[in-house]
Design a protein around this motif. Sequence first.
Motif, mmCIF file in Angstrom:
data_model
loop_
_atom_site.group_PDB
_atom_site.id
_atom_site.type_symbol
_atom_site.label_atom_id
_atom_site.label_comp_id
_atom_site.label_asym_id
_atom_site.label_seq_id
_atom_site.Cartn_x
_atom_site.Cartn_y
_atom_site.Cartn_z
ATOM 1 N N PHE A 7 0.784 -1.194 0.080
ATOM 2 C CA PHE A 7 -0.160 0.023 0.130
ATOM 3 C C PHE A 7 0.818 1.089 0.024
ATOM 4 O O PHE A 7 0.759 2.087 -0.771
ATOM 5 C CB PHE A 7 -0.959 -0.034 1.095
ATOM 6 C CG PHE A 7 -1.677 1.335 1.390
ATOM 7 C CD1 PHE A 7 -2.877 1.379 0.359
ATOM 8 C CD2 PHE A 7 -1.772 2.264 2.140
ATOM 9 C CE1 PHE A 7 -3.577 2.568 0.518
ATOM 10 C CE2 PHE A 7 -2.321 3.307 2.321
ATOM 11 C CZ PHE A 7 -3.400 3.543 1.416
ATOM 12 N N ALA A 8 1.866 1.173 0.712
ATOM 13 C CA ALA A 8 2.689 2.572 0.962
ATOM 14 C C ALA A 8 3.620 2.476 -0.423
ATOM 15 O O ALA A 8 3.905 3.706 -0.821
ATOM 16 C CB ALA A 8 3.772 2.279 1.871
ATOM 17 N N GLN A 9 3.943 1.558 -1.039
ATOM 18 C CA GLN A 9 4.644 1.609 -2.449
ATOM 19 C C GLN A 9 3.817 2.125 -3.427
ATOM 20 O O GLN A 9 4.067 2.781 -4.325
ATOM 21 C CB GLN A 9 4.920 0.213 -2.715
ATOM 22 C CG GLN A 9 5.794 0.044 -4.179
ATOM 23 C CD GLN A 9 7.029 0.981 -3.829
ATOM 24 O OE1 GLN A 9 8.061 0.944 -2.943
ATOM 25 N NE2 GLN A 9 7.252 1.673 -4.981
ATOM 26 N N GLU A 10 2.510 1.582 -3.430
ATOM 27 C CA GLU A 10 1.272 2.198 -4.243
ATOM 28 C C GLU A 10 1.359 3.689 -4.154
ATOM 29 O O GLU A 10 1.182 4.349 -5.135
ATOM 30 C CB GLU A 10 0.164 1.451 -4.191
ATOM 31 C CG GLU A 10 -0.978 1.791 -5.217
ATOM 32 C CD GLU A 10 -0.744 1.372 -6.701
ATOM 33 O OE1 GLU A 10 -0.830 2.162 -7.658
ATOM 34 O OE2 GLU A 10 0.432 0.373 -6.875
ATOM 35 N N ILE A 11 1.182 4.134 -2.989
ATOM 36 C CA ILE A 11 0.826 5.660 -2.821
ATOM 37 C C ILE A 11 2.261 6.236 -3.158
ATOM 38 O O ILE A 11 2.188 7.333 -3.797
ATOM 39 C CB ILE A 11 0.805 5.849 -1.271
ATOM 40 C CG1 ILE A 11 -0.529 5.296 -0.541
ATOM 41 C CG2 ILE A 11 0.976 7.596 -0.859
ATOM 42 C CD1 ILE A 11 -0.898 5.634 0.751
ATOM 43 N N GLU A 12 3.522 5.849 -2.930
ATOM 44 C CA GLU A 12 4.499 6.593 -3.432
ATOM 45 C C GLU A 12 4.804 6.440 -4.963
ATOM 46 O O GLU A 12 5.047 7.526 -5.572
ATOM 47 C CB GLU A 12 5.919 5.679 -2.825
ATOM 48 C CG GLU A 12 7.279 6.244 -3.361
ATOM 49 C CD GLU A 12 8.226 5.678 -2.765
ATOM 50 O OE1 GLU A 12 9.493 5.927 -3.514
ATOM 51 O OE2 GLU A 12 8.414 4.851 -1.649
ATOM 52 N N SER A 13 4.262 5.397 -5.637
ATOM 53 C CA SER A 13 4.390 5.516 -7.077
ATOM 54 C C SER A 13 3.346 6.462 -7.664
ATOM 55 O O SER A 13 3.683 7.338 -8.765
ATOM 56 C CB SER A 13 4.011 4.025 -7.508
ATOM 57 O OG SER A 13 4.938 3.026 -7.132
ATOM 58 N N THR A 14 2.326 6.678 -6.849
ATOM 59 C CA THR A 14 1.031 7.457 -7.541
ATOM 60 C C THR A 14 1.702 8.985 -7.176
ATOM 61 O O THR A 14 1.551 9.586 -8.096
ATOM 62 C CB THR A 14 0.057 7.495 -6.615
ATOM 63 O OG1 THR A 14 -0.365 5.953 -6.825
ATOM 64 C CG2 THR A 14 -1.166 8.384 -7.246
#
Length: 170
Positions: free
Chosen positions: A5-12
């Motif tokens: 989830f944290a990785q997806e937020i960072e990518s966005t």
Amino acid sequence: MLQEFAQEIESTVRAEIENIHTSIPGKIVDFNVNSGTATVKPYGRFKFNGEYKEMPAISEVPVMFPYSNSSGIGIAFPVLAGDDCMLLISEVELDEWRNGAKTIVPLRFDFTSAVAILGLCKIPSQSMQQATKDKAVIISSGPTTLSISEKGLVIKGNVEINGNIKADNI
């Protein structure tokens, strides 16, 4: 799960930041003297769908000169294809400034709201070097130069005067 989830937020966030433009060097492709706008090709490339692509040319870019519309005083010089400039990307669209129209679709930091600032130089000119050395303001055009410093005013080249001269202590 939390790490994904944290990785997806960072990518966005990173993807959104890549779409925020602030300034970029460019090259004048064409200048419209009647509108004071230029077509400018930014240097560099941008990432789109994982692929790097050339920046497209931007049309109708207002060109900035040190000029005051209210007093009619300023400095102007030729703008030619091949001149380098800095594109300053406005935080808001330029529609309201240009023609008083409210923008329907907000385009924050969009290349269509760029302004060109001339004078970006890869190599300092002789005038720049002389101005720094002499602590002077230097205006040059070919072999003619005007230098203003603590020493006074120095003109090198031909002088043509159309009008009266008023001076003390001549």
